[in-house]
Design a protein around this motif. Structure first.
Motif, PDB file in Angstrom:
ATOM      1  N   THR A 284      19.126   4.957  34.794  1.00 13.80           N
ATOM      2  CA  THR A 284      18.606   3.995  33.829  1.00 13.80           C
ATOM      3  C   THR A 284      19.597   3.780  32.698  1.00 13.80           C
ATOM      4  O   THR A 284      20.339   4.672  32.317  1.00 13.80           O
ATOM      5  CB  THR A 284      17.274   4.480  33.241  1.00 13.80           C
TER       6      THR A 284
ATOM      7  N   ASP B  75      14.338  -1.876  30.043  1.00 20.64           N
ATOM      8  CA  ASP B  75      12.930  -2.134  29.747  1.00 20.64           C
ATOM      9  C   ASP B  75      12.732  -3.568  29.270  1.00 20.64           C
ATOM     10  O   ASP B  75      11.793  -4.251  29.704  1.00 20.64           O
ATOM     11  CB  ASP B  75      12.423  -1.163  28.683  1.00 20.64           C
TER      12      ASP B  75
ATOM     13  N   VAL C 243       8.769   0.394  37.966  1.00 23.14           N
ATOM     14  CA  VAL C 243       8.548   1.617  37.201  1.00 23.14           C
ATOM     15  C   VAL C 243       9.087   2.878  37.889  1.00 23.14           C
ATOM     16  O   VAL C 243       9.692   3.730  37.216  1.00 23.14           O
ATOM     17  CB  VAL C 243       7.048   1.761  36.858  1.00 23.14           C
TER      18      VAL C 243
ATOM     19  N   LEU D   1      11.659   5.653  35.933  1.00 29.87           N
ATOM     20  CA  LEU D   1      11.213   6.987  35.563  1.00 29.87           C
ATOM     21  C   LEU D   1      11.569   8.050  36.608  1.00 29.87           C
ATOM     22  O   LEU D   1      11.031   9.157  36.565  1.00 29.87           O
ATOM     23  CB  LEU D   1       9.701   6.986  35.341  1.00 29.87           C
TER      24      LEU D   1
ATOM     25  N   ALA E  69      10.757   8.355  39.686  1.00 30.40           N
ATOM     26  CA  ALA E  69       9.520   8.748  40.358  1.00 30.40           C
ATOM     27  C   ALA E  69       9.554   8.283  41.806  1.00 30.40           C
ATOM     28  O   ALA E  69      10.432   7.518  42.211  1.00 30.40           O
ATOM     29  CB  ALA E  69       8.315   8.156  39.627  1.00 30.40           C
TER      30      ALA E  69
ATOM     31  N   SER F 156       0.410  12.930  30.896  1.00 32.30           N
ATOM     32  CA  SER F 156       0.967  13.455  32.136  1.00 32.30           C
ATOM     33  C   SER F 156      -0.047  14.404  32.750  1.00 32.30           C
ATOM     34  O   SER F 156      -0.886  14.996  32.057  1.00 32.30           O
ATOM     35  CB  SER F 156       2.288  14.186  31.876  1.00 32.30           C
TER      36      SER F 156
ATOM     37  N   ARG G  16       5.456  11.770  40.980  1.00 31.04           N
ATOM     38  CA  ARG G  16       6.584  12.545  41.510  1.00 31.04           C
ATOM     39  C   ARG G  16       5.992  13.588  42.444  1.00 31.04           C
ATOM     40  O   ARG G  16       5.228  14.449  42.018  1.00 31.04           O
ATOM     41  CB  ARG G  16       7.367  13.249  40.397  1.00 31.04           C
TER      42      ARG G  16
ATOM     43  N   PHE H 161       6.375  14.964  33.991  1.00 28.94           N
ATOM     44  CA  PHE H 161       6.781  13.852  33.134  1.00 28.94           C
ATOM     45  C   PHE H 161       6.822  14.321  31.684  1.00 28.94           C
ATOM     46  O   PHE H 161       5.832  14.821  31.147  1.00 28.94           O
ATOM     47  CB  PHE H 161       5.822  12.676  33.283  1.00 28.94           C
TER      48      PHE H 161
ATOM     49  N   GLU I 138       8.952  10.238  28.438  1.00 28.73           N
ATOM     50  CA  GLU I 138       8.761   9.374  29.602  1.00 28.73           C
ATOM     51  C   GLU I 138       7.371   8.756  29.595  1.00 28.73           C
ATOM     52  O   GLU I 138       7.189   7.576  29.932  1.00 28.73           O
ATOM     53  CB  GLU I 138       8.983  10.172  30.889  1.00 28.73           C
TER      54      GLU I 138
ATOM     55  N   ARG J  48       7.385   6.018  27.066  1.00 29.16           N
ATOM     56  CA  ARG J  48       8.096   4.843  27.590  1.00 29.16           C
ATOM     57  C   ARG J  48       7.203   4.049  28.530  1.00 29.16           C
ATOM     58  O   ARG J  48       7.138   2.810  28.450  1.00 29.16           O
ATOM     59  CB  ARG J  48       9.364   5.286  28.313  1.00 29.16           C
ATOM     60  N   LEU J  49       6.499   4.759  29.417  1.00 30.35           N
ATOM     61  CA  LEU J  49       5.581   4.091  30.337  1.00 30.35           C
ATOM     62  C   LEU J  49       4.481   3.374  29.563  1.00 30.35           C
ATOM     63  O   LEU J  49       4.148   2.219  29.868  1.00 30.35           O
ATOM     64  CB  LEU J  49       4.973   5.120  31.285  1.00 30.35           C
TER      65      LEU J  49
END
Length: 234
Positions: A83, A88, A110, A114, A116, A163, A188, A199, A203, A206-207
Motif C-alpha cells: 500500500t 484510499d 479492501v 489491508l 487480508a 477487530s 485474515r 488487525f 488498520e 483506516r477501514l
C-alpha cells in the motif's frame, strides 16, 4: 511470494536495523516498512517482503526470534502490491465516479489495502438486538474475490468498528456503514504454515474511515443492497 511480517521490537536505535539485516540474511527482499505504533518504548512495524517460494518460513522466524526483545506477531501472505499513500483517496474517487458499482468497488479493493484474504458487505437483520447471539443471521450483499462459499462470518453487530479473533486463529475487522444494517467484514485466515497477525487498531481505523466516507458518497443506494431487482418481463 509477497509476505507481510509484523514485528514488535524495542524502540531504540539499532534494533530496526537488526531486524532488516536478519530479514535480508534469511532471503527476504524488503519492499516496504510501515510503523503501526510507537508506545512505551516499543514499536510495532509491518514489513512487506518478497519471499522465495521454495524457502521455509521457519528460517525467517528463527532469525527474528534470536534478536533480543523482538517478537514476531504474525507472518502471512499479502495480496497485491504494498500500500502507498493516496490509495484510499483514489479508491473513494472510484466509488464516487461510478456509484452504481460503488459498494462492489470498495469491497473488492479492501483486502489488498489491508493485506487480508477476503471481504464482504454483510447485512445484519433489523431485529439483530433481540436475537440470541446478537448478529446471527447476517447475509452477504457483496463478496470480494477469494471469499469462500459460503463465508464463515463472525457474530457481527452494526454498532462500531472493531477487530475480532476466532478460536481457529482467524482474524476479522468489521466496520458499520451506519445504515441498512450494512457492515464491512474483512478476514485474515489462519493457514497451515502461515499465521496472520490480528488487525491493528490503525488498520481498523483506516477501514472505518473508508466505510464511513463511502456511506456518505453512496447514500440511499446502500438501502437497496440485497433487494431483488424488479423484472420488467411479462
Amino acid at each position: 511470494m509477497l509476505l507481510r511480517v509484523r514485528v514488535t521490537l524495542p524502540d531504540r536505535p539499532g534494533t530496526l536495523g537488526q531486524v532488516a539485516r536478519t530479514l535480508g540474511v534469511s532471503g527476504a527482499d524488503i519492499v516496504q516498512v510501515v510503523v503501526l505504533e510507537r508506545l512505551g518504548g516499543r514499536a510495532v512495524d509491518d514489513f512487506t517482503v518478497v519471499w522465495p517460494g521454495a524457502a521455509r518460513v521457519e528460517r525467517l522466524l528463527a532469525g527474528l526470534a534470536a534478536i533480543p526483545g523482538v517478537r514476531v506477531d504474525g507472518v502471512w501472505r499479502a495480496i497485491g502490491a504494498p500500500t502507498t499513500t493516496g490509495q484510499d483517496a483514489e479508491l473513494l474517487a472510484q466509488v464516487a465516479a461510478n456509484p452504481a458499482d460503488g459498494l462492489a468497488t470498495l469491497v473488492d479493493a479492501v483486502p489488498g489495502l489491508l493485506a487480508a484474504d477476503w471481504a464482504v458487505a454483510a447485512m445484519v437483520p433489523v431485529d439483530w438486538a433481540s436475537r440470541t447471539g446478537g448478529g446471527g443471521g447476517a447475509t452477504v450483499g457483496h463478496a470480494s474475490w477469494r471469499t469462500p462459499v459460503p463465508p464463515q462470518l463472525p457474530e457481527v453487530t452494526p454498532l462500531r468498528a472493531r477487530s475480532m479473533t476466532m478460536p481457529d486463529g482467524g482474524h476479522f475487522a468489521v466496520a458499520p456503514f451506519g445504515r441498512a444494517g450494512l457492515v464491512m467484514v474483512v478476514s485474515r485466515e489462519h493457514g497451515e504454515t502461515l499465521s496472520p497477525a490480528s488487525f491493528h487498531s490503525t488498520e481498523v481505523d483506516r477501514l472505518a474511515q473508508l466505510v464511513r466516507a463511502s456511506a456518505v458518497i453512496l447514500g440511499d443506494r446502500l438501502d437497496l443492497v440485497g433487494t431483488p431487482s424488479i423484472s420488467t418481463n411479462p
